[in-house]
Structure formats: structure tokens, C-alpha cells
Design a protein around this motif. Structure first.
Motif, short mmCIF file in Angstrom:
data_model
loop_
_atom_site.label_atom_id
_atom_site.label_comp_id
_atom_site.label_asym_id
_atom_site.label_seq_id
_atom_site.Cartn_x
_atom_site.Cartn_y
_atom_site.Cartn_z
N ARG A 25 -66.99 97.98 33.56
CA ARG A 25 -67.52 96.62 33.63
C ARG A 25 -68.37 96.39 32.38
N SER A 26 -68.17 95.24 31.76
CA SER A 26 -68.97 94.90 30.58
C SER A 26 -70.31 94.35 31.06
N GLU A 27 -71.35 94.79 30.41
CA GLU A 27 -72.70 94.34 30.75
C GLU A 27 -73.13 93.27 29.73
N GLU A 28 -74.20 92.57 30.05
CA GLU A 28 -74.66 91.48 29.17
C GLU A 28 -74.97 91.95 27.76
N ASN A 29 -75.40 93.20 27.61
CA ASN A 29 -75.75 93.70 26.28
C ASN A 29 -74.52 94.19 25.50
N GLY A 30 -73.32 94.02 26.08
CA GLY A 30 -72.09 94.42 25.40
C GLY A 30 -71.65 95.83 25.71
#
Length: 184
Positions: free
Chosen positions: A78-83
Motif C-alpha cells: 500500500r502506498s502511504e502519503e509520504n510516497g
């Protein structure tokens, strides 16, 4: 030079994969899933770190359903907000996955994050997609470094998943490219 050679290999394999018919893709994917199920290392595993297939990568849905039916913890990137990318656990292949970055299905925000330190004594298998795999266990991905980062972060026995035509003798590699435990 290295970048040019990697691009050439990527383009060649993408064309071969794109030429698979829907029926061929389904049959090859199911065959790979069935073979994975028989591997002793898979049977002994507690946690399976999977992937959601795109662009006619082997679709391991049959295998993932088997894992869930046999009480294995299943997780996807899963990609997180920080990339950054991390694995998050799923218990339902329908409701726990949603389109994320690059149009790839990934765990919803309600799925728990699987931290690497949560699994030091677990039998963990990471299934790794790619465009090409060589005899020494190196892979060529799409060039974004996502799986090289996951391989560095998560302590797992890593298995490269691809069709026979994706296996080559040797791949050009950069210092950051991570070696897989097994190419399947």
C-alpha cells in the motif's frame, strides 16, 4: 548504457506479456497458483506478502484465496502519503482492496499496517512480480524501485513470479537491485 539495456528488456517483455490472450493469461496464472500451493515453503509459511497483478502479470487470485482459506495472513503493498510503500493485511480480496497508485489494487486505509518488526520469528514469504528474472535471482521491474525498497525493509523469503518467457540468463543490474531467494 545500463538504462538503455534495461529499457530494451522491459519493452520486449511487456510486448510478449501483452500478446497473451485472456484465456492464456488465466490458464498460466492458475497453473502458477497451483504450483505455488504445492511448495513446502509456502505450506509452512505463516505470512504471505503478495501483489496485485497489472498488465497481464500472473494473477494469483486462486492462490490468495487458498491462503485465506488455510488461515495464512495475507498482505499487499500500500502506498502511504509520504510516497513510501508498506504491506497491509487483508482478509477479503474484494472489500479490503481498492485502486491506489498506478491503478493497482491495494489495501484500504482500514487494513492494518504490517510492520517488519512484527514478524521476526514468522515464516514470511514475499511474492515479487517483475518484467524479467535472471538465473542469479535478480529481477527487472518497472524502474520505480518499489520492490527493491520492500525487499530491503521486510525480512522475508522472496520468490520472483513470472512466466517462462520472462526468465533470462543475465540482467543488467544496479547496486541497489535486490536479489531474490527464488525465481518461480
Amino acid at each position: 548504457m545500463l538504462t538503455t539495456e534495461k529499457k530494451r528488456i522491459r519493452d520486449t517483455i511487456k510486448k510478449k506479456r501483452a500478446s497473451l490472450t485472456t484465456n492464456e493469461h488465466k490458464q498460466l496464472s492458475k497453473r502458477l497458483s497451483q504450483k505455488l500451493i504445492t511448495l513446502p515453503i509456502i505450506q509452512e509459511a505463516h505470512i504471505i506478502l503478495g501483489y496485485s497483478s497489472v498488465q497481464k502479470e500472473p494473477d494469483l487470485t486462486y492462490f490468495y484465496e487458498h491462503c485465506l482459506d488455510h488461515n495464512k495472513q495475507l498482505a499487499f503493498p500500500r502506498s502511504e502519503e509520504n510516497g513510501a510503500y508498506h504491506f497491509a493485511g487483508v482478509s477479503d480480496l474484494g472489500s479490503d482492496l481498492t485502486k491506489g497508485g498506478f491503478g493497482v489494487l491495494e489495501p484500504t486505509n482500514t487494513c492494518f499496517l504490517l510492520e517488519p518488526e512484527m514478524m521476526p520469528n514468522e515464516r514470511v514469504i514475499m511474492l515479487v512480480p517483475g518484467l524479467a528474472f535472471d538465473k542469479e535471482g535478480y529481477r527487472l521491474g518497472y524502474g520505480k524501485g518499489i520492490y527493491d525498497g520492500l525487499l530491503r525493509t521486510y525480512p522475508a523469503y522472496s520468490i520472483g513470479i513470472g512466466y517462462a518467457f520472462q526468465h533470462v540468463d543475465e540482467l543488467p543490474r544496479d547496486p541497489w537491485d535486490q536479489r531474490l531467494s527464488l525465481v518461480f
